[in-house]
Design a protein around this motif. Structure first.
Motif, short mmCIF file in Angstrom:
data_model
loop_
_atom_site.label_atom_id
_atom_site.label_comp_id
_atom_site.label_asym_id
_atom_site.label_seq_id
_atom_site.Cartn_x
_atom_site.Cartn_y
_atom_site.Cartn_z
N GLU A 109 -0.21 -2.13 -30.16
CA GLU A 109 -0.77 -1.55 -31.38
C GLU A 109 -2.30 -1.51 -31.34
OE1 GLU A 109 1.66 -3.98 -31.47
OE2 GLU A 109 3.25 -2.53 -31.91
N ARG A 110 -2.91 -2.45 -30.63
CA ARG A 110 -4.38 -2.48 -30.53
C ARG A 110 -4.89 -1.47 -29.51
NH1 ARG A 110 -3.25 -7.91 -29.98
NH2 ARG A 110 -4.12 -8.02 -27.90
N ALA A 111 -4.04 -1.09 -28.57
CA ALA A 111 -4.45 -0.21 -27.47
C ALA A 111 -4.51 1.25 -27.93
CB ALA A 111 -3.48 -0.35 -26.31
N HIS A 112 -5.37 2.01 -27.29
CA HIS A 112 -5.49 3.44 -27.57
C HIS A 112 -4.41 4.25 -26.85
CE1 HIS A 112 -9.83 2.07 -28.02
NE2 HIS A 112 -9.40 2.29 -29.23
N SER A 113 -4.03 3.81 -25.67
CA SER A 113 -3.01 4.54 -24.90
C SER A 113 -1.65 3.88 -25.10
CB SER A 113 -3.38 4.59 -23.42
OG SER A 113 -3.44 3.29 -22.89
N ARG A 126 1.83 11.94 -14.64
CA ARG A 126 1.44 12.61 -15.88
C ARG A 126 1.08 11.60 -16.98
NH1 ARG A 126 1.74 17.59 -17.53
NH2 ARG A 126 3.15 18.26 -15.87
N GLU A 127 1.90 10.59 -17.17
CA GLU A 127 1.63 9.59 -18.22
C GLU A 127 0.35 8.82 -17.93
OE1 GLU A 127 2.80 9.04 -21.26
OE2 GLU A 127 4.01 10.83 -20.91
N ASN A 128 0.10 8.50 -16.68
CA ASN A 128 -1.15 7.82 -16.33
C ASN A 128 -2.35 8.73 -16.54
OD1 ASN A 128 -0.34 5.13 -15.59
ND2 ASN A 128 0.71 6.05 -13.86
N LEU A 129 -2.17 10.01 -16.24
CA LEU A 129 -3.25 10.97 -16.45
C LEU A 129 -3.53 11.13 -17.95
CD1 LEU A 129 -5.30 13.04 -15.52
CD2 LEU A 129 -3.42 14.70 -15.23
N VAL A 130 -2.49 11.18 -18.76
CA VAL A 130 -2.67 11.26 -20.22
C VAL A 130 -3.45 10.04 -20.70
CG1 VAL A 130 -1.45 11.11 -22.44
CG2 VAL A 130 -0.68 12.74 -20.69
N ALA A 131 -3.06 8.85 -20.22
CA ALA A 131 -3.75 7.62 -20.62
C ALA A 131 -5.21 7.63 -20.21
CB ALA A 131 -3.04 6.41 -20.03
N GLU A 132 -5.50 8.13 -19.02
CA GLU A 132 -6.89 8.22 -18.56
C GLU A 132 -7.69 9.19 -19.42
OE1 GLU A 132 -8.19 6.15 -16.62
OE2 GLU A 132 -6.60 5.42 -15.31
N ARG A 133 -7.07 10.30 -19.79
CA ARG A 133 -7.76 11.29 -20.63
C ARG A 133 -8.05 10.71 -22.02
NH1 ARG A 133 -7.67 16.69 -19.55
NH2 ARG A 133 -6.92 17.20 -21.63
N ILE A 134 -7.13 9.91 -22.54
CA ILE A 134 -7.37 9.23 -23.82
C ILE A 134 -8.55 8.27 -23.67
CG2 ILE A 134 -6.43 7.53 -25.44
CD1 ILE A 134 -3.64 8.88 -24.88
N VAL A 138 -12.12 8.23 -25.72
CA VAL A 138 -12.48 7.06 -26.53
C VAL A 138 -13.78 6.44 -26.03
CG1 VAL A 138 -11.80 4.71 -27.17
CG2 VAL A 138 -10.12 6.57 -27.29
N TYR A 139 -13.92 6.27 -24.72
CA TYR A 139 -15.16 5.70 -24.19
C TYR A 139 -16.36 6.60 -24.48
CZ TYR A 139 -12.87 1.80 -21.87
OH TYR A 139 -12.18 0.64 -21.61
N ARG A 140 -16.19 7.90 -24.37
CA ARG A 140 -17.30 8.81 -24.71
C ARG A 140 -17.71 8.64 -26.17
NH1 ARG A 140 -15.09 14.15 -21.69
NH2 ARG A 140 -15.92 13.66 -19.63
N GLU A 166 -12.94 9.26 -12.59
CA GLU A 166 -12.46 9.31 -11.20
C GLU A 166 -10.94 9.21 -11.16
OE1 GLU A 166 -14.29 6.32 -8.74
OE2 GLU A 166 -16.30 6.92 -9.37
N HIS A 167 -10.39 8.28 -11.95
CA HIS A 167 -8.93 8.12 -12.00
C HIS A 167 -8.26 9.43 -12.45
CE1 HIS A 167 -9.00 3.45 -12.62
NE2 HIS A 167 -9.44 3.82 -11.43
N ALA A 168 -8.79 10.04 -13.49
CA ALA A 168 -8.21 11.28 -14.01
C ALA A 168 -8.26 12.37 -12.95
CB ALA A 168 -8.93 11.72 -15.28
N ASP A 169 -9.36 12.44 -12.23
CA ASP A 169 -9.50 13.45 -11.18
C ASP A 169 -8.47 13.22 -10.08
OD1 ASP A 169 -10.91 15.70 -9.99
OD2 ASP A 169 -11.72 14.24 -8.56
N GLU A 170 -8.33 11.98 -9.65
CA GLU A 170 -7.35 11.65 -8.61
C GLU A 170 -5.92 11.94 -9.07
OE1 GLU A 170 -10.09 8.03 -6.81
OE2 GLU A 170 -8.36 7.54 -8.05
#
Length: 179
Positions: A109-113, A126-134, A138-140, A166-170
């Protein structure tokens, strides 16, 4: 007169202020951030990083398929980097006088992803990419919100943001390769 000529320090005043509230450690009178809000935001980011570690670890061990060995290794690397992010966030929370929230109760519940269980390699990517995009968004937003009120926290967040990009790109590359 140039900008550098306007730089003036009253070292006597700085020394006097440093002696006041000395137990506050790194948080001096020139700190402009709202400590409570920043600690809350950092704890939410910490929860997000911990959820990402758990998801990447699951995917590392559960990955199956033709390209699974290489992708599983990438998931393991990402898990370690996310754990490093969690450590940096926890250290900064402590520097600000807070307590990092590592409690498993309410972690999701505390996490954004999200922690999403999927079965195929492509779904994992795909799920890891979605989490990285989130995390990137959020960090921005956190960097924007903090601005120049807390340059140290901003720098920690910017460093983490660069790795998340970098993670999202990979992962994006892996998604294309597995289609």
């Amino acid at each position: 007169m140039s900008q550098t000529d306007d730089f003036v320090l009253d070292i006597g005043e700085i020394r006097e202020k440093a002696r006041k509230n000395v137990a506050d450690g790194a948080q001096t009178s020139s700190y402009k951030g709202d400590v409570g809000t920043i600690i809350r935001l950092l704890n939410e980011a910490l929860a997000t990083e911990l959820v990402c570690v758990l998801r990447y670890k699951l995917h590392h061990y559960a990955a199956k398929g033709v390209q699974s060995e290489a992708i599983a290794e990438e998931f393991a690397v990402h898990a370690e980097e996310e754990l490093g992010h969690a450590d940096k966030l926890a250290q900064r929370i402590v520097q600000l006088g807070g307590l990092p929230d590592f409690s498993p109760k309410g972690l999701a519940e505390r996490a954004h992803s999200d922690y999403v269980v999927v079965s195929t390699l492509q779904e994992m990517i795909r799920e890891n990419l979605v989490a990285e995009r989130i995390a990137i968004d959020v960090y921005r937003e956190m960097v924007r919100f903090i601005g120049d009120k807390d340059p140290t926290t901003r720098r920690v967040l910017e460093d983490i943001l660069a790795v998340e990009e970098e993670h999202a790109d990979e992962l994006s590359d892996w998604l294309v390769k597995t289609q």
